[in-house]
Structures are given as C-alpha cells and as structure tokens.
Motif scaffolding. Structure first.
Motif, PDB file in Angstrom:
ATOM      1  N   LYS A 172      49.606  26.387 -17.552  1.00 62.07           N
ATOM      2  CA  LYS A 172      50.780  26.183 -18.417  1.00 62.07           C
ATOM      3  C   LYS A 172      51.550  27.476 -18.575  1.00 62.07           C
ATOM      4  CE  LYS A 172      48.007  24.533 -21.425  1.00 62.07           C
ATOM      5  NZ  LYS A 172      46.800  24.680 -20.555  1.00 62.07           N
ATOM      6  N   ASP A 173      52.603  27.432 -19.431  1.00 62.22           N
ATOM      7  CA  ASP A 173      53.470  28.596 -19.642  1.00 62.22           C
ATOM      8  C   ASP A 173      52.717  29.834 -20.079  1.00 62.22           C
ATOM      9  OD1 ASP A 173      55.646  27.192 -19.123  1.00 62.22           O
ATOM     10  OD2 ASP A 173      56.464  27.189 -21.180  1.00 62.22           O
ATOM     11  N   GLU A 174      53.191  30.964 -19.587  1.00 58.69           N
ATOM     12  CA  GLU A 174      52.563  32.250 -19.919  1.00 58.69           C
ATOM     13  C   GLU A 174      52.557  32.497 -21.441  1.00 58.69           C
ATOM     14  OE1 GLU A 174      53.417  35.319 -17.226  1.00 58.69           O
ATOM     15  OE2 GLU A 174      52.755  36.888 -18.600  1.00 58.69           O
ATOM     16  N   ALA A 175      53.645  32.113 -22.123  1.00 54.61           N
ATOM     17  CA  ALA A 175      53.748  32.390 -23.570  1.00 54.61           C
ATOM     18  C   ALA A 175      52.655  31.645 -24.345  1.00 54.61           C
ATOM     19  CB  ALA A 175      55.127  31.983 -24.075  1.00 54.61           C
ATOM     20  N   VAL A 176      52.374  30.434 -23.926  1.00 55.02           N
ATOM     21  CA  VAL A 176      51.349  29.629 -24.608  1.00 55.02           C
ATOM     22  C   VAL A 176      49.970  30.268 -24.380  1.00 55.02           C
ATOM     23  CG1 VAL A 176      50.284  27.329 -24.737  1.00 55.02           C
ATOM     24  CG2 VAL A 176      52.745  27.550 -24.284  1.00 55.02           C
ATOM     25  N   LEU A 177      49.751  30.714 -23.145  1.00 53.83           N
ATOM     26  CA  LEU A 177      48.462  31.352 -22.817  1.00 53.83           C
ATOM     27  C   LEU A 177      48.307  32.661 -23.589  1.00 53.83           C
ATOM     28  CD1 LEU A 177      48.401  30.774 -18.939  1.00 53.83           C
ATOM     29  CD2 LEU A 177      47.029  29.581 -20.661  1.00 53.83           C
ATOM     30  N   ILE A 200      37.361  47.600 -19.006  1.00 55.26           N
ATOM     31  CA  ILE A 200      36.100  46.868 -18.792  1.00 55.26           C
ATOM     32  C   ILE A 200      36.489  45.390 -18.742  1.00 55.26           C
ATOM     33  CG2 ILE A 200      33.811  46.308 -19.671  1.00 55.26           C
ATOM     34  CD1 ILE A 200      33.900  48.846 -21.372  1.00 55.26           C
ATOM     35  N   HIS A 201      36.152  44.729 -17.646  1.00 58.97           N
ATOM     36  CA  HIS A 201      36.472  43.311 -17.515  1.00 58.97           C
ATOM     37  C   HIS A 201      35.403  42.501 -18.250  1.00 58.97           C
ATOM     38  CE1 HIS A 201      36.238  39.386 -15.348  1.00 58.97           C
ATOM     39  NE2 HIS A 201      37.511  39.434 -15.628  1.00 58.97           N
ATOM     40  N   THR A 202      35.841  41.554 -19.097  1.00 62.07           N
ATOM     41  CA  THR A 202      34.856  40.783 -19.869  1.00 62.07           C
ATOM     42  C   THR A 202      34.908  39.273 -19.630  1.00 62.07           C
ATOM     43  OG1 THR A 202      36.397  40.792 -21.736  1.00 62.07           O
ATOM     44  CG2 THR A 202      34.655  42.453 -21.768  1.00 62.07           C
ATOM     45  N   GLU A 203      36.029  38.764 -19.140  1.00 59.86           N
ATOM     46  CA  GLU A 203      36.087  37.300 -18.968  1.00 59.86           C
ATOM     47  C   GLU A 203      37.263  36.882 -18.098  1.00 59.86           C
ATOM     48  OE1 GLU A 203      35.292  33.726 -22.046  1.00 59.86           O
ATOM     49  OE2 GLU A 203      37.258  34.638 -22.295  1.00 59.86           O
ATOM     50  N   ASN A 204      37.049  35.800 -17.338  1.00 64.89           N
ATOM     51  CA  ASN A 204      38.151  35.092 -16.685  1.00 64.89           C
ATOM     52  C   ASN A 204      38.203  33.695 -17.280  1.00 64.89           C
ATOM     53  OD1 ASN A 204      38.706  37.109 -14.720  1.00 64.89           O
ATOM     54  ND2 ASN A 204      36.944  36.384 -13.529  1.00 64.89           N
ATOM     55  N   SER A 205      39.387  33.180 -17.462  1.00 61.17           N
ATOM     56  CA  SER A 205      39.526  31.803 -17.934  1.00 61.17           C
ATOM     57  C   SER A 205      40.476  31.085 -16.973  1.00 61.17           C
ATOM     58  CB  SER A 205      40.051  31.825 -19.368  1.00 61.17           C
ATOM     59  OG  SER A 205      39.885  30.564 -19.952  1.00 61.17           O
ATOM     60  N   HIS A 206      39.868  30.399 -16.004  1.00 61.11           N
ATOM     61  CA  HIS A 206      40.650  29.756 -14.935  1.00 61.11           C
ATOM     62  C   HIS A 206      41.305  28.472 -15.426  1.00 61.11           C
ATOM     63  CE1 HIS A 206      39.201  32.114 -11.413  1.00 61.11           C
ATOM     64  NE2 HIS A 206      38.274  32.426 -12.297  1.00 61.11           N
ATOM     65  N   LYS A 207      42.517  28.264 -14.966  1.00 62.91           N
ATOM     66  CA  LYS A 207      43.268  27.063 -15.317  1.00 62.91           C
ATOM     67  C   LYS A 207      43.441  26.234 -14.045  1.00 62.91           C
ATOM     68  CE  LYS A 207      43.399  29.135 -19.194  1.00 62.91           C
ATOM     69  NZ  LYS A 207      42.285  28.840 -20.119  1.00 62.91           N
ATOM     70  N   TYR A 208      43.320  24.921 -14.194  1.00 65.55           N
ATOM     71  CA  TYR A 208      43.338  24.038 -13.024  1.00 65.55           C
ATOM     72  C   TYR A 208      44.546  23.108 -13.051  1.00 65.55           C
ATOM     73  CZ  TYR A 208      38.683  25.579 -11.674  1.00 65.55           C
ATOM     74  OH  TYR A 208      37.627  26.334 -11.230  1.00 65.55           O
ATOM     75  N   SER A 209      44.729  22.392 -11.958  1.00 65.95           N
ATOM     76  CA  SER A 209      45.682  21.276 -11.932  1.00 65.95           C
ATOM     77  C   SER A 209      44.834  20.026 -11.716  1.00 65.95           C
ATOM     78  CB  SER A 209      46.675  21.439 -10.774  1.00 65.95           C
ATOM     79  OG  SER A 209      45.971  21.304  -9.543  1.00 65.95           O
ATOM     80  N   THR A 257      44.166  12.528 -20.601  1.00 65.05           N
ATOM     81  CA  THR A 257      44.885  13.765 -20.875  1.00 65.05           C
ATOM     82  C   THR A 257      45.736  13.612 -22.149  1.00 65.05           C
ATOM     83  OG1 THR A 257      46.249  15.490 -19.880  1.00 65.05           O
ATOM     84  CG2 THR A 257      46.833  13.248 -19.318  1.00 65.05           C
ATOM     85  N   ASP A 258      46.359  14.705 -22.591  1.00 68.20           N
ATOM     86  CA  ASP A 258      47.170  14.682 -23.814  1.00 68.20           C
ATOM     87  C   ASP A 258      48.643  14.542 -23.443  1.00 68.20           C
ATOM     88  OD1 ASP A 258      46.570  17.474 -22.810  1.00 68.20           O
ATOM     89  OD2 ASP A 258      48.356  17.820 -24.033  1.00 68.20           O
ATOM     90  N   SER A 259      49.481  14.378 -24.467  1.00 68.95           N
ATOM     91  CA  SER A 259      50.899  14.110 -24.213  1.00 68.95           C
ATOM     92  C   SER A 259      51.614  15.299 -23.562  1.00 68.95           C
ATOM     93  CB  SER A 259      51.601  13.736 -25.519  1.00 68.95           C
ATOM     94  OG  SER A 259      51.279  14.709 -26.489  1.00 68.95           O
ATOM     95  N   LYS A 260      51.134  16.542 -23.812  1.00 74.35           N
ATOM     96  CA  LYS A 260      51.803  17.717 -23.215  1.00 74.35           C
ATOM     97  C   LYS A 260      51.228  18.067 -21.844  1.00 74.35           C
ATOM     98  CE  LYS A 260      52.793  20.214 -27.490  1.00 74.35           C
ATOM     99  NZ  LYS A 260      52.162  21.212 -28.335  1.00 74.35           N
ATOM    100  N   ASN A 261      50.176  17.349 -21.452  1.00 72.54           N
ATOM    101  CA  ASN A 261      49.489  17.648 -20.196  1.00 72.54           C
ATOM    102  C   ASN A 261      48.917  19.076 -20.202  1.00 72.54           C
ATOM    103  OD1 ASN A 261      48.715  16.143 -18.042  1.00 72.54           O
ATOM    104  ND2 ASN A 261      50.191  17.089 -16.649  1.00 72.54           N
ATOM    105  N   TYR A 262      48.342  19.443 -21.336  1.00 70.69           N
ATOM    106  CA  TYR A 262      47.732  20.771 -21.489  1.00 70.69           C
ATOM    107  C   TYR A 262      46.281  20.790 -21.008  1.00 70.69           C
ATOM    108  CZ  TYR A 262      51.200  23.307 -24.344  1.00 70.69           C
ATOM    109  OH  TYR A 262      52.298  23.998 -24.782  1.00 70.69           O
TER     110      TYR A 262
END
Ligand code: AVI
Length: 316
Positions: A195-200, A275-284, A304-309
């Motif tokens: 999703k949008d960078e701002a939301v993330l 120091i890298h501590t986490e990745n949070s991968h987003k899918y389609s 899924t939800d109405s915003k497709n989040y």
C-alpha cells in the motif's frame, strides 16, 4: 482455578544457540538482530500496545475481516476442531474464533512462554470447556510441533501478517513445514498487502513512538540474553520502505560512536551505523498465492477488507 498445560520445545529455545545467533548477527558487516528477540516479555506487551494504535492498520483490519466474515470462515474451516495458533501473542484473534468455530482444544505457540503464562490462565478460566496448552518455541528456523501434539483435525492459524517477517524464501520453507503437519485441516493465514508509503510510515514509525520503544527494547532483550551492555539512549528507531523488495525495514541507528561489550566479544558502532532488526514484507493477491502454491497448498478461500489493505486466506 483451571490451569492450562505448558510445553517448552527446549531444542529450539536452547540459550547457547540463541546467544550464538545474536553474537553472529552483531558481528556481521551490517549488524543484525533477529526479530524474534523483539518478543521478550516487555516486548510482547509493547507489541500488544502497538496493535491498539489507530495507525497500526494490520490488527484493526484483520479483526474487521474476522468479524465481517465470521460465519463464512466457520463454515470453511469446520467446527469442533483443534486450533493451533502460531505466534499467539496475546491470543486475542484466536479468541475471536473460539465460539464461531466451537473450538475443542487450543494450542498457543509463541517464542515468549513467559508472556503466554500471563495470558493463557485468564483465557483458560474464561473458556473452561476448551483444553488449552501453551508451547514455548522458536519456529523461525525449523517448525516441528512436539510429537505429543496431535495435528489431526487441526486448523493452523497464523494471523497478523507475521509471515511477512520471513523473507519469501524462508517463508516458503516454513509454510512447507506447516503443510506437512496438516491432517484433515488447513491454514488460516493473515497477509498484509502492499500500500501507500504514507500509510506504511505511520504504521511503522507511529507518532506516539510505541514502535520506537518496541524496536529499542530489542537491545535490552539482547543485554539479558548475552550479557551485553547496549545503552538504548545511544540508538534511535528508523525505518526504510524498500520498494523493489516490497517490504518495510526496521533499523536501530547509532546516535553517537558507541562501544558494546558482551562476554565473548565487542563491537564499536560508529555514529550513523545501522543494526537491522526486522523486515515486514507486503504481498499482492498473486504473489501470496504463488508462495502458498510453491509451499504445497492448492486450494484457497480469501477474505479481504474494503480498502484492500489485508487478506485472510484459508489454504489447504
Ligand atoms: C508481528 N509482525 C507481523 C509485525 C509487523 O507488522 O511486521 C511486527 C511489527 N513491527 C513493527 N510493528 C509491528
């Protein structure tokens, strides 16, 4: 007072190998700490607080999907089965399924057995008719439930988009292992969508700084695991949105030159070093299906939800 059972999968929680894993990560070219060390008892409480933030959309959205499609989900998963909750945390999402699924037994699996021991007794008393067991285990590398846990007629539940904390390659390895333990059941999995960078950014660098506290607490968790002397005031929480790899990356950035010692080593972190501590991968929709198919699953039901989040998928 009814008491749940507890099992600790000692091999995966061996303190010596956990310490080696931390030390190796700290000495890497880019230092790293596995995200599982975010979840000591305080870290688990902090994560629960994050899930209450309006900016942290994954929890709100997944709950909305679970509520909206409760009866379809129950029909699809089947009634009176065992529920095996992977990365159970505060067990709230699983709890929302207890009644609709007429859950017979509940296994809560989590890295932090200490946190489960806070949460599970309250849950057991609320639902005396459900047999409950807490399993302390680290499944980030290998996932094999203790042989005393029968997975016949069990649904696995992996909510919250925790699958995103694996890389797609290690996620496949994990999902294959889940698939191989399914007997007359399936996997209900929550997946966060791109999703949008701002939301993330709002979700992973929230204005109340709860995520910053959660991330910085990993240094305290490491201090107690390996006897290190990280000073949390010498670091700050920072995130990067990695578009090509479709993930949010969490780091701790040194604010000053700071030398950290532990019993078998030391490292100087220069100002600005990460120091890298986490990745949070987003899918389609497509990329998660591809991953599930490559892991041996073949049939899917998706909500899924109405915003497709966010997506909730039952895979068999
Ligand atoms: C547990 N996991 C799915 C969370 C996520 O969104 O990747 C962990 C988290 N990290 C920062 N905020 C939440």
């Amino acid at each position: 007072m009814l008491e749940p059972n507890y099992l600790t999968e000692t091999q995966s929680l061996n303190p010596v190998s956990l310490s080696h894993e931390i030390e190796n990560g700290l000495l890497g070219n880019l230092a790293s700490i596995s995200p599982k060390f975010l979840y000591d008892s305080l870290g688990s409480h902090l994560f629960t607080a994050i899930t209450l933030l309006p900016e942290y959309y994954p929890t709100i959205t997944e709950k909305e999907i679970l509520n909206t499609y409760q009866s379809q989900i129950a029909e699809t998963l089947g009634l009176n089965k065992i529920l095996i909750d992977l990365g159970a945390g505060n067990c709230q999402k699983a709890e929302s399924l207890f009644k609709p699924l007429a859950t017979s037994s509940y296994f809560a699996v989590d890295f932090s057995i200490d946190y489960l021991k806070v949460i599970l007794p309250q849950l057991q008393n609320k639902y005396p008719e459900i047999q409950m067991c807490g399993i302390g285990m680290d499944f980030s590398d290998q996932f094999q439930l203790p042989s005393s846990v029968s997975t016949h007629n069990a649904n696995f539940f992996y909510p919250g988009s925790s699958i995103g904390n694996f890389t797609p390659e290690t996620a496949k390895h994990f999902l294959k292992q889940v698939k191989s333990q399914i007997r007359n059941g399936g996997l209900l999995i929550g997946v966060d969508l791109m999703k949008d960078e701002a939301v993330l950014t709002d979700a992973y660098d929230d204005p109340l700084k709860l995520t910053a506290a959660f991330n910085l607490n990993i240094l305290r968790s490491v201090n107690s695991q390996i006897g290190a002397n990280f000073d949390v005031t010498h670091f700050k929480h920072t995130i990067k949105i990695n578009h090509p790899l479709k993930r949010v990356e969490l780091y701790l950035e040194a604010l000053v030159d700071t030398k950290v010692n532990w019993s078998t080593g030391e490292r100087l972190f220069k100002k600005g070093e990460l120091i890298h501590t986490e990745n949070s991968h987003k899918y389609s929709d497509d990329s998660i299906k591809e991953l599930l198919i490559a892991s041996g699953f073949s049939a899917f039901e998706t909500w899924t939800d109405s915003k497709n989040y966010f997506s909730l998928i039952y895979a068999t």
